[in-house]
Scaffold this motif. Structure first.
Motif, PDB file in Angstrom:
ATOM      1  N   ASP A   1      -4.586   7.002  -5.929  1.00  0.00           N
ATOM      2  CA  ASP A   1      -5.152   7.517  -7.185  1.00  0.00           C
ATOM      3  C   ASP A   1      -6.423   8.331  -6.935  1.00  0.00           C
ATOM      4  N   ARG A   2      -7.108   8.035  -5.832  1.00  0.00           N
ATOM      5  CA  ARG A   2      -8.326   8.767  -5.497  1.00  0.00           C
ATOM      6  C   ARG A   2      -8.035  10.062  -4.735  1.00  0.00           C
ATOM      7  N   GLY A   3      -6.769  10.399  -4.594  1.00  0.00           N
ATOM      8  CA  GLY A   3      -6.374  11.686  -4.045  1.00  0.00           C
ATOM      9  C   GLY A   3      -6.142  11.733  -2.548  1.00  0.00           C
TER      10      GLY A   3
ATOM     11  N   TYR B   1      -1.954  -4.280  -1.493  1.00  0.00           N
ATOM     12  CA  TYR B   1      -1.077  -3.445  -2.304  1.00  0.00           C
ATOM     13  C   TYR B   1      -1.882  -2.726  -3.385  1.00  0.00           C
ATOM     14  N   ALA B   2      -2.788  -3.452  -4.013  1.00  0.00           N
ATOM     15  CA  ALA B   2      -3.624  -2.852  -5.062  1.00  0.00           C
ATOM     16  C   ALA B   2      -4.488  -1.731  -4.504  1.00  0.00           C
ATOM     17  N   MET B   3      -5.056  -1.944  -3.301  1.00  0.00           N
ATOM     18  CA  MET B   3      -5.882  -0.895  -2.694  1.00  0.00           C
ATOM     19  C   MET B   3      -5.054   0.329  -2.327  1.00  0.00           C
ATOM     20  N   GLY B   4      -3.800   0.133  -1.963  1.00  0.00           N
ATOM     21  CA  GLY B   4      -2.923   1.273  -1.695  1.00  0.00           C
ATOM     22  C   GLY B   4      -2.791   2.165  -2.908  1.00  0.00           C
TER      23      GLY B   4
ATOM     24  N   ASP C   1      -7.741  11.255   6.013  1.00  0.00           N
ATOM     25  CA  ASP C   1      -8.475  11.370   4.742  1.00  0.00           C
ATOM     26  C   ASP C   1      -9.363  10.154   4.511  1.00  0.00           C
ATOM     27  N   ALA C   2      -8.899   8.985   4.989  1.00  0.00           N
ATOM     28  CA  ALA C   2      -9.637   7.736   4.802  1.00  0.00           C
ATOM     29  C   ALA C   2      -9.110   6.702   5.783  1.00  0.00           C
ATOM     30  N   VAL C   3      -9.788   5.564   5.846  1.00  0.00           N
ATOM     31  CA  VAL C   3      -9.369   4.443   6.707  1.00  0.00           C
ATOM     32  C   VAL C   3      -9.292   3.184   5.867  1.00  0.00           C
ATOM     33  N   TYR C   4      -8.229   2.408   6.097  1.00  0.00           N
ATOM     34  CA  TYR C   4      -8.102   1.078   5.488  1.00  0.00           C
ATOM     35  C   TYR C   4      -8.277   0.053   6.603  1.00  0.00           C
TER      36      TYR C   4
ATOM     37  N   GLY D   1       1.890  -0.095  -1.044  1.00  0.00           N
ATOM     38  CA  GLY D   1       1.283   0.433  -2.265  1.00  0.00           C
ATOM     39  C   GLY D   1       0.932   1.898  -2.153  1.00  0.00           C
ATOM     40  N   PHE D   2       0.397   2.297  -1.002  1.00  0.00           N
ATOM     41  CA  PHE D   2      -0.047   3.677  -0.789  1.00  0.00           C
ATOM     42  C   PHE D   2       1.133   4.646  -0.727  1.00  0.00           C
TER      43      PHE D   2
END
Length: 394
Positions: free
Chosen positions: A165-167, A157-160, A225-228, A191-192
């Motif tokens: 926040d990193r856009g 959740y925090a990483m989301g 945009d990114a991978v989790y 979170g995301f």
């Protein structure tokens, strides 16, 4: 007169002697060792994680002179093999065969779920020093079940929030198709998306499969945009290296909970450098408590402490709190469990308390890989409590 007194004295003396001998077994029993059963992985992809947990637990006990609450500690061990199908039989070896007072385990969430079920049925004290399955301190919560690690939801959740926040707006996720991975992905998505992002696709593969190539090709073609990613142990080592070998890190940042890079950095080498993760522990916290812990651990085990060692250490601290509250009298279970539930643990990660569901309420750190360290960059979310969905415990 003298004759009438003498038999009374004799009878009183006999009764006193009998009382001494009758009390002897009780006294001996109260001083018997507390039996701690480790059910941790000793083989397979999580073997090193299990070893770090055990070492952390034993180090705290050793710091207390080998006793908790004035009682010697006796250890029993079962290799859980990270196999949920064997979990019930394995935990019953400790509970029924070895008759342990407390079970400490485990790493694999699927195994821990089976352990928690048996603990609920048998009322055995269970301390979970890693497995983050949300349900253990959610719908399966119980007075005798505690966790000194995290829920899968918390760092995810925090990483989301961090990713948003990193856009980043569109992110794909990838994990093993098992409890820990699926819950981590759900926590990240919550979170995301709460922060305005969108998870476009969730990729999975069976545990402990490490053939990632087809899924990496899929990521390359979709260009998020990114991978989790959620992987741990040997699987995390190979995934991070394969991700970089495929060239994806150049255009698609890789994020994850700290398990992606904890205990794996030496093996991951250059591939992990600069990676951002979130977790309830980080290197270089530079607090007196953590510095002393890391120094003592390095001296005792000739290895650098990691989050798994911290969680094992804190499992012993939590048990010590309970035993101290009853002066080592394990029969005073209700009083002991209440003390454990209201404890403040002076952890190397920072002090934490427990929620009513018996899960840590703790800071989640933002970390960056530098060399062989997951260096703290700040706090992603302070004092984050798991929602404990479905827990009826009050």
């Amino acid at each position: 007169m003298k004759n009438s007194i003498k038999p009374a004295i004799t009878l009183s003396l006999a009764a006193a002697v009998a009382g001494i001998f009758a009390a002897a077994p009780v006294a001996a029993q109260s001083q018997a060792p507390i039996k701690v059963g480790f059910m941790l992985p000793a083989t397979g992809t999580y073997a090193n994680l299990g070893n770090m947990i055990e070492n952390g637990f034993k180090m705290y006990v050793n710091e207390q002179g080998g006793k908790l609450g004035g009682r010697e500690i006796q250890y029993f061990k079962v290799d859980d093999e990270s196999d949920p199908a064997k979990a019930t039989d394995n935990v019953n070896k400790l509970i029924k065969r070895d008759q342990v007072d407390v079970v400490v385990g485990t790493v694999h969430s699927g195994v821990a779920l089976a352990m928690a079920k048996v603990a609920r049925e048998t009322k055995t004290l269970l301390i979970v020093p890693n497995a983050g399955a949300d349900v253990i301190t959610g719908a399966m919560c119980a007075p005798n079940i505690f966790r000194t690690s995290f829920t899968n939801w918390q760092p995810a959740y925090a990483m989301g929030k961090v990713a948003a926040d990193r856009g980043h707006k569109k992110i794909m996720t990838i994990t093993w198709n098992y409890a820990a991975g699926n819950e981590s992905v759900k926590g990240f998505q919550e979170g995301f998306e709460k922060a305005g992002g969108k998870v476009t696709e969730s990729l999975t593969l069976p545990f402990p499969n490490v053939e990632y190539q087809a899924l990496l090709t899929q990521i390359a073609s979709q260009k998020p945009d990114a991978v989790y990613a959620f992987f741990a142990g040997g699987g995390a080592v190979k995934f991070v290296k394969d991700y970089v070998a495929a060239g994806l890190n150049k255009t698609i940042p890789l994020y994850g909970p700290g398990f992606l890079t904890d205990g794996t950095l030496e093996a991951q080498g250059e591939a992990a450098q600069g990676m951002i993760t979130t977790l309830h522990y980080a290197d270089n916290l530079n607090t007196p408590r953590d510095n002393a812990f890391r120094l003592n651990f390095a001296k005792a085990y000739k290895a650098n402490a990691d989050v798994y060692a911290v969680q094992g250490y804190d499992a012993a601290q939590l048990l010590a709190t309970g035993l101290k509250s009853v002066n080592g009298d394990f029969s005073k279970r209700d009083q002991m469990l209440k003390a454990m539930g209201s404890a403040t643990i002076d952890s190397p990660r920072g002090k934490f308390t427990l929620s009513p569901a018996h899960n840590p309420i703790q800071d989640i750190y933002l970390r960056e890989v530098k060399g062989i360290n997951n260096e703290v960059k700040g706090v992603a979310i302070k004092a984050l409590a798991d929602p404990a969905r479905g827990c009826k415990q009050s």
